[in-house]
Design a protein around this motif. Structure first.
Motif, PDB file in Angstrom:
ATOM      1  N   GLY A  18       5.845 -14.922  16.614  1.00 41.00           N
ATOM      2  CA  GLY A  18       6.449 -14.997  15.286  1.00 41.00           C
ATOM      3  C   GLY A  18       5.454 -14.716  14.189  1.00 41.00           C
ATOM      4  N   VAL A  19       4.246 -15.265  14.321  1.00 38.87           N
ATOM      5  CA  VAL A  19       3.192 -15.006  13.340  1.00 38.87           C
ATOM      6  C   VAL A  19       2.862 -13.520  13.290  1.00 38.87           C
ATOM      7  CG1 VAL A  19       0.739 -15.364  12.853  1.00 38.87           C
ATOM      8  CG2 VAL A  19       2.181 -17.312  13.438  1.00 38.87           C
ATOM      9  N   THR A  20       2.828 -12.875  14.460  1.00 42.57           N
ATOM     10  CA  THR A  20       2.554 -11.433  14.513  1.00 42.57           C
ATOM     11  C   THR A  20       3.624 -10.649  13.757  1.00 42.57           C
ATOM     12  OG1 THR A  20       1.482 -11.691  16.670  1.00 42.57           O
ATOM     13  CG2 THR A  20       2.185  -9.478  16.042  1.00 42.57           C
ATOM     14  N   CYS A  21       4.882 -11.050  13.906  1.00 42.66           N
ATOM     15  CA  CYS A  21       5.974 -10.371  13.191  1.00 42.66           C
ATOM     16  C   CYS A  21       5.814 -10.502  11.684  1.00 42.66           C
ATOM     17  CB  CYS A  21       7.325 -10.952  13.629  1.00 42.66           C
ATOM     18  SG  CYS A  21       7.817 -10.527  15.311  1.00 42.66           S
ATOM     19  N   VAL A  22       5.457 -11.704  11.221  1.00 43.76           N
ATOM     20  CA  VAL A  22       5.268 -11.903   9.783  1.00 43.76           C
ATOM     21  C   VAL A  22       4.083 -11.084   9.279  1.00 43.76           C
ATOM     22  CG1 VAL A  22       4.878 -13.595   7.965  1.00 43.76           C
ATOM     23  CG2 VAL A  22       6.289 -14.206   9.922  1.00 43.76           C
ATOM     24  N   LEU A  23       3.019 -10.992  10.081  1.00 47.16           N
ATOM     25  CA  LEU A  23       1.864 -10.173   9.703  1.00 47.16           C
ATOM     26  C   LEU A  23       2.253  -8.697   9.595  1.00 47.16           C
ATOM     27  CD1 LEU A  23      -1.032 -11.765  11.782  1.00 47.16           C
ATOM     28  CD2 LEU A  23      -0.834 -11.705   9.289  1.00 47.16           C
ATOM     29  N   ILE A  24       3.104  -8.228  10.505  1.00 48.85           N
ATOM     30  CA  ILE A  24       3.590  -6.846  10.415  1.00 48.85           C
ATOM     31  C   ILE A  24       4.379  -6.664   9.130  1.00 48.85           C
ATOM     32  CG2 ILE A  24       5.168  -5.175  11.456  1.00 48.85           C
ATOM     33  CD1 ILE A  24       4.361  -6.287  14.187  1.00 48.85           C
ATOM     34  N   GLY A  25       5.182  -7.673   8.778  1.00 51.37           N
ATOM     35  CA  GLY A  25       5.903  -7.614   7.509  1.00 51.37           C
ATOM     36  C   GLY A  25       4.961  -7.538   6.323  1.00 51.37           C
ATOM     37  N   ALA A  26       3.877  -8.318   6.358  1.00 50.86           N
ATOM     38  CA  ALA A  26       2.886  -8.277   5.286  1.00 50.86           C
ATOM     39  C   ALA A  26       2.229  -6.905   5.198  1.00 50.86           C
ATOM     40  CB  ALA A  26       1.827  -9.359   5.513  1.00 50.86           C
ATOM     41  N   ALA A  27       1.985  -6.283   6.357  1.00 54.11           N
ATOM     42  CA  ALA A  27       1.395  -4.941   6.373  1.00 54.11           C
ATOM     43  C   ALA A  27       2.340  -3.926   5.734  1.00 54.11           C
ATOM     44  CB  ALA A  27       1.060  -4.535   7.806  1.00 54.11           C
ATOM     45  N   GLY A  28       3.639  -4.056   6.011  1.00 57.48           N
ATOM     46  CA  GLY A  28       4.612  -3.165   5.377  1.00 57.48           C
ATOM     47  C   GLY A  28       4.612  -3.313   3.874  1.00 57.48           C
ATOM     48  N   TRP A  29       4.527  -4.556   3.383  1.00 53.96           N
ATOM     49  CA  TRP A  29       4.476  -4.821   1.944  1.00 53.96           C
ATOM     50  C   TRP A  29       3.218  -4.188   1.346  1.00 53.96           C
ATOM     51  CZ3 TRP A  29       4.890 -10.472  -0.376  1.00 53.96           C
ATOM     52  CH2 TRP A  29       4.937 -10.390  -1.770  1.00 53.96           C
ATOM     53  N   ALA A  30       2.079  -4.351   2.010  1.00 53.55           N
ATOM     54  CA  ALA A  30       0.822  -3.795   1.513  1.00 53.55           C
ATOM     55  C   ALA A  30       0.891  -2.268   1.432  1.00 53.55           C
ATOM     56  CB  ALA A  30      -0.331  -4.228   2.412  1.00 53.55           C
ATOM     57  N   CYS A  31       1.445  -1.645   2.459  1.00 56.35           N
ATOM     58  CA  CYS A  31       1.569  -0.176   2.447  1.00 56.35           C
ATOM     59  C   CYS A  31       2.484   0.284   1.323  1.00 56.35           C
ATOM     60  CB  CYS A  31       2.099   0.312   3.790  1.00 56.35           C
ATOM     61  SG  CYS A  31       0.937   0.133   5.169  1.00 56.35           S
ATOM     62  N   SER A  32       3.543  -0.476   1.046  1.00 55.32           N
ATOM     63  CA  SER A  32       4.444  -0.108  -0.052  1.00 55.32           C
ATOM     64  C   SER A  32       3.718  -0.206  -1.390  1.00 55.32           C
ATOM     65  CB  SER A  32       5.680  -0.999  -0.053  1.00 55.32           C
ATOM     66  OG  SER A  32       5.385  -2.315  -0.500  1.00 55.32           O
ATOM     67  N   ASN A  33       2.776  -1.132  -1.518  1.00 55.11           N
ATOM     68  CA  ASN A  33       1.992  -1.225  -2.757  1.00 55.11           C
ATOM     69  C   ASN A  33       1.177   0.045  -2.993  1.00 55.11           C
ATOM     70  OD1 ASN A  33       2.886  -3.841  -3.250  1.00 55.11           O
ATOM     71  ND2 ASN A  33       1.152  -4.789  -2.225  1.00 55.11           N
ATOM     72  N   ILE A  34       0.651   0.618  -1.917  1.00 54.97           N
ATOM     73  CA  ILE A  34      -0.120   1.860  -2.037  1.00 54.97           C
ATOM     74  C   ILE A  34       0.787   3.013  -2.458  1.00 54.97           C
ATOM     75  CG2 ILE A  34      -1.625   3.477  -0.829  1.00 54.97           C
ATOM     76  CD1 ILE A  34      -2.782   0.644  -1.271  1.00 54.97           C
ATOM     77  N   VAL A  35       1.994   3.054  -1.885  1.00 59.06           N
ATOM     78  CA  VAL A  35       2.954   4.089  -2.260  1.00 59.06           C
ATOM     79  C   VAL A  35       3.318   3.964  -3.733  1.00 59.06           C
ATOM     80  CG1 VAL A  35       5.283   4.992  -1.872  1.00 59.06           C
ATOM     81  CG2 VAL A  35       3.869   4.289   0.073  1.00 59.06           C
ATOM     82  N   LEU A  36       3.557   2.728  -4.185  1.00 62.13           N
ATOM     83  CA  LEU A  36       3.894   2.516  -5.590  1.00 62.13           C
ATOM     84  C   LEU A  36       2.750   2.945  -6.503  1.00 62.13           C
ATOM     85  CD1 LEU A  36       5.688  -0.947  -5.381  1.00 62.13           C
ATOM     86  CD2 LEU A  36       6.731   1.240  -5.974  1.00 62.13           C
ATOM     87  N   ARG A  37       1.535   2.706  -6.073  1.00 61.77           N
ATOM     88  CA  ARG A  37       0.366   3.135  -6.851  1.00 61.77           C
ATOM     89  C   ARG A  37       0.320   4.657  -6.943  1.00 61.77           C
ATOM     90  NH1 ARG A  37      -3.155   1.663 -10.815  1.00 61.77           N
ATOM     91  NH2 ARG A  37      -5.248   2.475 -10.434  1.00 61.77           N
ATOM     92  N   LYS A  38       0.631   5.320  -5.831  1.00 61.67           N
ATOM     93  CA  LYS A  38       0.670   6.781  -5.815  1.00 61.67           C
ATOM     94  C   LYS A  38       1.800   7.325  -6.701  1.00 61.67           C
ATOM     95  CE  LYS A  38      -2.465   8.242  -2.715  1.00 61.67           C
ATOM     96  NZ  LYS A  38      -3.473   9.300  -3.002  1.00 61.67           N
ATOM     97  N   ALA A  39       2.881   6.567  -6.808  1.00 61.66           N
ATOM     98  CA  ALA A  39       4.045   7.035  -7.562  1.00 61.66           C
ATOM     99  C   ALA A  39       3.801   7.071  -9.059  1.00 61.66           C
ATOM    100  CB  ALA A  39       5.246   6.141  -7.252  1.00 61.66           C
ATOM    101  N   GLY A  40       2.789   6.337  -9.540  1.00 62.68           N
ATOM    102  CA  GLY A  40       2.498   6.331 -10.963  1.00 62.68           C
ATOM    103  C   GLY A  40       3.401   5.377 -11.716  1.00 62.68           C
TER     104      GLY A  40
END
Length: 314
Positions: free
Chosen positions: A142-164
């Protein structure tokens, strides 16, 4: 910061922190993939008619929808379904801040100071303690699943930064169109009884779904973006540190989810590290050497340092 805005910041933290307790209750009756799809379906039905896309590129809508909506919430809700407590989930998901720093340094060449890297190391230590603590409140899968979710959130932050410069609220609403189809497909493949779950949904479960969609997403995001516009990100960001605290306390009071000593230590260490990361610009500005009178024009090193502090604060 205005006192009224301080109260609003605390309100958002309470709404988001309590959301983990609500979601923990909801996944007991609704399969996690279906719950994500229903969450965004409610958001789309309620808010999309009043939110124009306003030229927001589809490539960013799809990318953020898949990373933030699909990966993050699938991982979070699946982790809750597998037994990770509301408080532990609320803390682990905040590791997105740590992952965002690493990804921004690697992909965006963003620079971070020693305080932020120290905070990263501290929080990483606490996260390791929490992850290996085991017990019924933190099963490893379960902890691993939540960590994967956190990784998805972090990657979306990078995309948003790229979007301007885009409207965060528009993205929040319109990403629904990129989240609902894949989540329904995943639910049909890995889950069963979707029709019965929806048609025979209990009133308290339906209320939990409305809380997740309307309060946590609609009201929470709106107030958060409004506070950032009025007060600035550096003043508002520290309120996010209250979210896991509220999640831990609410889980203990409402669901009787007590933490072990090791888990409590892990939570505290993570929060200390996150606080250091978020407050690093203010700490650098407070303790940076001040310019001495009369040296403004004659000392290049003295005049350059405040500019560097200001840039790092922004």
């Amino acid at each position: 910061m205005k006192f009224g805005n301080v109260l609003l910041g605390v309100l958002v933290a309470v709404v988001w922190g309590f959301n983990f307790v609500v979601a923990d209750e909801a996944v007991a009756d609704v399969p996690p993939f279906l719950l994500v799809a229903l969450r965004y379906l409610v958001v789309a039905v309620l808010f999309m008619p009043f939110t124009r896309r306003a030229g927001l590129a589809w490539k960013y809508i799809v990318a953020v929808g898949l990373l933030y909506g699909v990966v993050q919430f699938s991982g979070l809700f699946l982790g809750l379904k597998l037994g990770v407590s509301a408080g532990v989930s609320a803390t682990i998901i905040q590791s997105q801040a740590l992952l965002t720093i690493v990804l921004a340094w690697f992909f965006l060449d963003e620079k971070f100071g020693a305080l932020q890297w120290a905070g990263l190391a501290i929080s990483g230590t606490g996260l390791t303690v929490l992850s290996v603590s085991g017990g019924e409140n933190a099963p490893l899968l379960g902890v691993t699943c939540v960590l994967i979710g956190a990784a998805g959130w972090a990657c979306s932050n990078i995309v948003l930064r790229k979007a301007g410069k885009i409207s965060p609220w528009t993205m929040t609403v319109w990403q629904s169109v990129a989240v609902i189809p894949p989540m329904l497909a995943l639910s049909l493949i890995f889950e069963h009884g979707q029709v019965g779950t929806v048609t025979h949904m209990r009133l308290d479960t339906f209320g939990a779904l409305l809380y997740i969609a309307v309060l946590a997403t609609g009201l929470g995001n709106y107030l958060w973006y409004r506070l950032i516009q009025q007060e600035g990100a550096s003043k508002v960001a520290p309120f996010s540190l209250l979210v896991p605290v509220v999640g831990v306390v609410a889980g203990w009071i409402v669901l009787d989810q007590a933490l072990s000593t090791r888990q409590s230590i892990g939570v505290v260490v993570i929060l200390v590290g996150l606080a250091l990361i978020v407050l690093a610009p203010q700490l650098r500005a407070r303790f940076a050497p001040r310019k001495e009178p009369g040296n403004e024009a004659g000392n290049d090193e003295t005049t350059a340092q405040p500019a560097a502090v200001e840039a790092s604060t922004e």
